[in-house]
Design a protein around this motif. Sequence first.
Motif, mmCIF file in Angstrom:
data_model
loop_
_atom_site.group_PDB
_atom_site.id
_atom_site.type_symbol
_atom_site.label_atom_id
_atom_site.label_comp_id
_atom_site.label_asym_id
_atom_site.label_seq_id
_atom_site.Cartn_x
_atom_site.Cartn_y
_atom_site.Cartn_z
ATOM 1 N N UNK A 36 -5.880 -8.220 -3.997
ATOM 2 C CA UNK A 36 -6.752 -8.687 -2.858
ATOM 3 C C UNK A 36 -6.831 -7.080 -2.011
ATOM 4 N N UNK A 37 -5.714 -6.549 -1.963
ATOM 5 C CA UNK A 37 -5.715 -5.236 -1.073
ATOM 6 C C UNK A 37 -6.470 -4.253 -1.861
ATOM 7 N N UNK A 38 -6.227 -4.038 -3.065
ATOM 8 C CA UNK A 38 -6.986 -3.074 -3.721
ATOM 9 C C UNK A 38 -8.604 -3.171 -3.835
ATOM 10 N N UNK A 39 -9.046 -4.443 -3.527
ATOM 11 C CA UNK A 39 -10.356 -4.797 -3.392
ATOM 12 C C UNK A 39 -10.870 -4.470 -2.073
ATOM 13 N N UNK A 40 -9.977 -4.651 -0.956
ATOM 14 C CA UNK A 40 -10.309 -4.726 0.464
ATOM 15 C C UNK A 40 -9.872 -3.604 1.125
ATOM 16 N N UNK A 41 -8.936 -2.922 0.652
ATOM 17 C CA UNK A 41 -8.267 -1.568 1.405
ATOM 18 C C UNK A 41 -7.925 -0.488 0.427
ATOM 19 N N UNK A 42 -8.896 -0.096 -0.487
ATOM 20 C CA UNK A 42 -8.610 0.837 -1.684
ATOM 21 C C UNK A 42 -8.091 2.194 -0.999
ATOM 22 N N UNK A 43 -8.739 2.368 0.195
ATOM 23 C CA UNK A 43 -8.435 3.917 0.821
ATOM 24 C C UNK A 43 -7.112 3.910 1.661
ATOM 25 N N UNK A 71 0.988 -1.133 0.121
ATOM 26 C CA UNK A 71 0.001 0.151 -0.072
ATOM 27 C C UNK A 71 0.780 1.346 -0.069
ATOM 28 N N UNK A 72 2.013 1.243 0.525
ATOM 29 C CA UNK A 72 2.954 2.217 0.378
ATOM 30 C C UNK A 72 3.928 2.366 -0.828
ATOM 31 N N UNK A 88 -1.608 4.222 -11.597
ATOM 32 C CA UNK A 88 -0.035 4.762 -11.800
ATOM 33 C C UNK A 88 0.790 3.881 -10.867
ATOM 34 N N UNK A 89 0.278 2.859 -10.203
ATOM 35 C CA UNK A 89 0.944 1.956 -9.530
ATOM 36 C C UNK A 89 1.916 0.923 -10.296
ATOM 37 N N UNK A 90 3.135 0.791 -10.010
ATOM 38 C CA UNK A 90 4.036 0.180 -10.841
ATOM 39 C C UNK A 90 4.444 0.998 -12.272
ATOM 40 N N UNK A 91 4.019 1.822 -12.147
ATOM 41 C CA UNK A 91 4.667 2.777 -13.457
ATOM 42 C C UNK A 91 6.317 2.940 -13.247
ATOM 43 N N UNK A 92 6.953 2.521 -14.271
ATOM 44 C CA UNK A 92 8.229 2.792 -14.339
ATOM 45 C C UNK A 92 8.957 1.356 -13.620
ATOM 46 N N UNK A 93 8.194 0.438 -13.180
ATOM 47 C CA UNK A 93 8.872 -0.832 -12.495
ATOM 48 C C UNK A 93 8.773 -1.753 -13.360
#
Length: 66
Positions: free
Chosen positions: A44-51, A12-13, A59-64
């Motif tokens: 799973x986290x995106x579904x259960x803890x999106x906040x 999440x960070x 943008x998650x993972x952009x450039x990785x």
Amino acid sequence: MEAWPEVDEYIVQHRIIHGLQAIRRARGCGIPAALDEFSERYRWLRENRPQDFIVTDESYGAGFYS
């Protein structure tokens, strides 16, 4: 897995490398297996803890690159 709380915080960070390293330590697996587990847990986290995420899904993972 006992390390999920640590891995979850890395995910999440947006600390992808640290999350992968934690999975590899906990599972004793290689990079491909760690990437698979990371991806499943991310979804799973995106579904259960999106906040909790500090970046958007888009943008998650952009450039990785692995």
